[in-house]
Design a protein around this motif. Structure first.
Motif, PDB file in Angstrom:
ATOM      1  N   ILE A  12     -24.286  -3.878  25.244  1.00 19.47           N
ATOM      2  CA  ILE A  12     -23.870  -2.978  26.337  1.00 19.47           C
ATOM      3  C   ILE A  12     -22.543  -2.316  25.967  1.00 19.47           C
ATOM      4  CG2 ILE A  12     -23.120  -2.880  28.752  1.00 19.47           C
ATOM      5  CD1 ILE A  12     -25.104  -5.276  29.213  1.00 19.47           C
ATOM      6  N   GLN A  13     -21.656  -3.120  25.409  1.00 20.22           N
ATOM      7  CA  GLN A  13     -20.330  -2.623  25.081  1.00 20.22           C
ATOM      8  C   GLN A  13     -20.387  -1.527  24.008  1.00 20.22           C
ATOM      9  OE1 GLN A  13     -18.218  -3.336  22.229  1.00 20.22           O
ATOM     10  NE2 GLN A  13     -16.265  -2.683  23.114  1.00 20.22           N
ATOM     11  N   ASN A  14     -21.265  -1.712  23.022  1.00 20.08           N
ATOM     12  CA  ASN A  14     -21.289  -0.720  21.939  1.00 20.08           C
ATOM     13  C   ASN A  14     -22.256   0.433  22.210  1.00 20.08           C
ATOM     14  OD1 ASN A  14     -23.851  -1.569  21.222  1.00 20.08           O
ATOM     15  ND2 ASN A  14     -23.204  -2.708  19.426  1.00 20.08           N
ATOM     16  N   GLY A  15     -22.821   0.447  23.399  1.00 18.94           N
ATOM     17  CA  GLY A  15     -23.599   1.627  23.794  1.00 18.94           C
ATOM     18  C   GLY A  15     -25.022   1.668  23.276  1.00 18.94           C
ATOM     19  N   ILE A  16     -25.537   0.576  22.734  1.00 19.08           N
ATOM     20  CA  ILE A  16     -26.946   0.558  22.304  1.00 19.08           C
ATOM     21  C   ILE A  16     -27.855   0.594  23.539  1.00 19.08           C
ATOM     22  CG2 ILE A  16     -28.747  -0.923  21.280  1.00 19.08           C
ATOM     23  CD1 ILE A  16     -27.185   0.095  19.035  1.00 19.08           C
ATOM     24  N   LEU A  17     -27.468  -0.152  24.557  1.00 21.45           N
ATOM     25  CA  LEU A  17     -28.281  -0.171  25.776  1.00 21.45           C
ATOM     26  C   LEU A  17     -27.755   0.869  26.768  1.00 21.45           C
ATOM     27  CD1 LEU A  17     -28.835  -4.013  26.201  1.00 21.45           C
ATOM     28  CD2 LEU A  17     -30.474  -2.321  25.404  1.00 21.45           C
ATOM     29  N   LEU A  18     -28.359   2.034  26.708  1.00 14.65           N
ATOM     30  CA  LEU A  18     -27.955   3.145  27.572  1.00 14.65           C
ATOM     31  C   LEU A  18     -29.186   3.775  28.192  1.00 14.65           C
ATOM     32  CD1 LEU A  18     -25.354   5.187  25.498  1.00 14.65           C
ATOM     33  CD2 LEU A  18     -24.914   3.891  27.564  1.00 14.65           C
ATOM     34  N   ASN A  19     -28.986   4.731  29.053  1.00 18.71           N
ATOM     35  CA  ASN A  19     -30.105   5.461  29.637  1.00 18.71           C
ATOM     36  C   ASN A  19     -31.031   5.973  28.526  1.00 18.71           C
ATOM     37  OD1 ASN A  19     -31.787   6.967  31.190  1.00 18.71           O
ATOM     38  ND2 ASN A  19     -30.325   8.629  31.567  1.00 18.71           N
ATOM     39  N   GLY A  20     -32.300   5.627  28.620  1.00 17.87           N
ATOM     40  CA  GLY A  20     -33.266   6.096  27.623  1.00 17.87           C
ATOM     41  C   GLY A  20     -33.511   5.116  26.493  1.00 17.87           C
ATOM     42  N   SER A  21     -32.719   4.040  26.407  1.00 22.20           N
ATOM     43  CA  SER A  21     -32.939   3.045  25.356  1.00 22.20           C
ATOM     44  C   SER A  21     -34.129   2.161  25.707  1.00 22.20           C
ATOM     45  CB  SER A  21     -31.731   2.117  25.200  1.00 22.20           C
ATOM     46  OG  SER A  21     -30.562   2.829  24.992  1.00 22.20           O
ATOM     47  N   ILE A  22     -34.670   1.522  24.657  1.00 23.56           N
ATOM     48  CA  ILE A  22     -35.772   0.578  24.857  1.00 23.56           C
ATOM     49  C   ILE A  22     -35.271  -0.809  24.460  1.00 23.56           C
ATOM     50  CG2 ILE A  22     -38.165  -0.004  24.215  1.00 23.56           C
ATOM     51  CD1 ILE A  22     -37.904   2.823  25.392  1.00 23.56           C
ATOM     52  N   LEU A  23     -35.445  -1.772  25.359  1.00 18.96           N
ATOM     53  CA  LEU A  23     -35.064  -3.155  25.047  1.00 18.96           C
ATOM     54  C   LEU A  23     -36.315  -4.031  25.038  1.00 18.96           C
ATOM     55  CD1 LEU A  23     -33.137  -5.638  24.762  1.00 18.96           C
ATOM     56  CD2 LEU A  23     -32.886  -5.600  27.252  1.00 18.96           C
ATOM     57  N   CYS A  24     -36.585  -4.648  23.875  1.00 21.46           N
ATOM     58  CA  CYS A  24     -37.693  -5.608  23.768  1.00 21.46           C
ATOM     59  C   CYS A  24     -37.061  -6.989  23.621  1.00 21.46           C
ATOM     60  CB  CYS A  24     -38.559  -5.334  22.538  1.00 21.46           C
ATOM     61  SG  CYS A  24     -39.298  -3.706  22.519  1.00 21.46           S
ATOM     62  N   TRP A  25     -37.425  -7.920  24.495  1.00 16.26           N
ATOM     63  CA  TRP A  25     -36.782  -9.240  24.457  1.00 16.26           C
ATOM     64  C   TRP A  25     -37.859 -10.316  24.532  1.00 16.26           C
ATOM     65  CZ3 TRP A  25     -31.766 -10.542  27.684  1.00 16.26           C
ATOM     66  CH2 TRP A  25     -31.196 -11.708  27.171  1.00 16.26           C
ATOM     67  N   ASP A  26     -37.937 -11.101  23.459  1.00 14.67           N
ATOM     68  CA  ASP A  26     -38.950 -12.140  23.369  1.00 14.67           C
ATOM     69  C   ASP A  26     -38.396 -13.449  23.943  1.00 14.67           C
ATOM     70  OD1 ASP A  26     -41.376 -13.212  22.724  1.00 14.67           O
ATOM     71  OD2 ASP A  26     -41.060 -13.280  20.568  1.00 14.67           O
TER      72      ASP A  26
END
Lengths: 344, 179
Positions: free
Chosen positions: A230-244
């Motif tokens: 979150i801090q480095n901006g990877i998770l932003l509007n339009g990002s895709i997060l896949c979490w197993d």
């Protein structure tokens, strides 16, 4: 935004089409119903828009079949057969849906021989930020892992190297906006500190000092990973997060924080796909979600041997619900033990 | 033998007798008459070799008792306290019913306690364990020669129908609405 993914004779799937929610997609199902495969296929297909790798090569590295023979990803059968998966996404900039397909036969040995079709060129022209969080924590093992991995002499699916890259390569884009700051604050409260890195090594920093990741509980490392993304901006509007399996090594109390963060990320416009075996995860989403949240539960199950899917946006309508069924089975066994054969 | 209680209909095909125990109607033969002093389970069934004590609770907001998934400590405390209260109510209903039946000289067969609650499988699993300890089930006391309960099971509608096909259960009214 990802719209749907389709599989034909690919890994565990004979034929399966999954419409995706633009918010949170929660996959449940017994072991061997392909939950992780869905996430990996989605991730490989999103990743190439940034890495500009070939979809076949990326898929092969993410799934890592024996001998890196990509044809082994075709669903097993004695006869020759072709399998594929395809992902469809909506690109708002051009107001168009794009589809990309990777096809291969069970005789295809090298990724170069696989066929990539659909709107392939346009697909690569529109970058999509994506991240895949694997079950095992990698942050504590980050030092030296990337260089070792790049030598290609260690047998790890590429998602393990990629997650470390995401954490290091992401760059802060301008000042942290208030909504992102709110998320970071929630995590900081739960972790009792913030994350810093020195020479590829991560530390939790608080009033007591700096604590290296290897000395932290795995659950706290997971929160730390979220904090970094979150801090480095990877998770932003339009990002895709896949979490197993976000629940792995996380105590139920911290799960509350994780679900709170995931719902908030979805509100910020992050599209999320996650798998779970955990009752608390499912209930947390059910209890914390607001009516305006976009949440879909996908239940994967086997019907006459083949994997099928049932999707619903209502927790109570999840059927089959392998997690609830497990508790049900325990209760049935208790009843049998207590009541002998009465009532039968 | 068909019997109705608390919005549910039961059909105990192998029962010698089945009646509403928590009976408020003075004209009925099984009128309880001591409700000011003693709690009572909803139904009693007599089988060939057992008695069943049955208590029914249909919840409009089952998650009010789900302390395992509370979102904060305050909510957890609140839900745990509701859950404990529910467990205590179920416990004292059983014990008071047992006293009443003892005074009637009707504790001559093993007694099994069935609690039909509209909670999810995870919740009933936890309650089952706690209630069994609290009743308590079996020859729990060090010097006991008799037991006050042979067994105790907490079930929801789905589990009842799956495990007791000969005791058909039908809901007569719609589930309570969430307010």
């Amino acid at each position: 935004m990802l719209e749907k993914i389709k599989f034909e004779k690919f890994t565990a799937f004979e034929s399966l089409e999954i419409p995706l929610s633009s918010g949170i997609n929660i996959f449940i199902g017994a072991n061997g119903t392909g939950k992780t495969h869905i996430l990996k296929a989605v991730y490989a297909t999103c990743d190439i828009t940034k890495s500009q790798k070939s979809l076949a090569e990326k898929t092969n590295r993410v799934f890592l079949p024996f001998g890196e023979q990509i044809g082994r990803l075709v669903k097993r059968a004695r006869a020759s057969r072709t399998g594929y998966f395809e992902l469809t996404r909506r690109v708002e900039d051009i107001d168009k849906s794009l589809t990309i397909r990777l096809s291969l036969t069970n005789h295809t040995k090298e990724p170069e021989k696989a066929t990539i079709s659909g709107t392939h060129k346009q697909w690569l022209q529109h970058p999509l930020e994506s991240v895949y969080i694997p079950v095992k924590d990698m942050m504590a093992n980050a030092p030296g892992f990337r260089s070792l991995y790049n030598l290609r002499n260690i047998h790890f699916e590429e998602v393990y190297a990629d997650i470390i890259d995401r954490v290091f390569l992401g760059s802060l884009r301008g000042p942290t906006d208030s909504r992102r700051k709110k998320l970071l604050d929630i995590l900081q409260r739960s972790m009792d500190g913030k994350i810093i890195s020195k020479n590829e090594e991560f530390f939790l920093k608080n009033k007591q000092g700096e604590l290296e990741f290897t000395l932290l509980a795995e659950g706290i490392r997971k929160l730390g990973l979220l904090w970094l993304l979150i801090q480095n901006g990877i998770l932003l509007n339009g990002s895709i997060l896949c979490w197993d399996e976000p629940e792995a090594n996380l105590n139920p109390k911290l799960m509350r924080t994780v679900v709170e963060i995931l719902l908030e990320l979805q509100r910020l416009g992050v599209q999320i796909l996650l798998t779970t075996h955990d009752y608390v995860v499912l209930k947390e989403f059910d209890l914390q979600a607001k009516n305006t949240d976009k949440l879909v539960f996908h239940s994967l199950y086997r019907n006459t041997g083949e994997i099928e899917i049932a999707s619903t946006d209502n927790y109570l309508n999840i059927a089959p619900n392998v997690i609830d069924d497990t508790f049900g089975d325990i209760v049935d066994r208790e009843i049998k033990k207590s009541m002998a054969n009465l009532g039968k | 033998m068909k019997i109705e209680a608390d919005g549910f209909s039961f059909d105990f095909t192998d029962a010698l007798d089945a009646f509403v125990f928590d009976e408020k109607d003075k004209k009925k033969p099984h009128y309880h008459g001591l409700s000011q002093a003693m709690k009572a389970v909803d139904i009693i069934v007599e089988l060939d070799n057992d008695y069943l004590f049955i208590e029914i609770k249909d919840f409009h907001a089952p998650d009010d008792y789900n302390f395992q998934t509370a979102v904060d400590d305050e909510q957890k405390k609140e839900r745990r306290s509701r859950f404990n209260h529910l467990r205590e109510v179920l416990k004292y209903k059983y014990r008071d019913t047992w006293f009443y039946r003892w005074a009637e000289n009707k504790t001559d067969k093993p007694i099994r306690y069935l609690c039909l609650l509209t909670l999810d499988n995870a919740q009933i699993s936890v309650l089952n364990k706690e209630l069994r300890k609290q009743l308590p089930v079996g020859k729990a006391g060090k010097h006991w020669n008799r037991e006050i309960a042979r067994s105790c099971v907490v079930v929801n509608i789905e589990r009842w129908n799956r495990n007791f096909p000969n005791w058909q259960l039908v809901r007569l009214i719609n589930p309570p609405e969430i307010t």
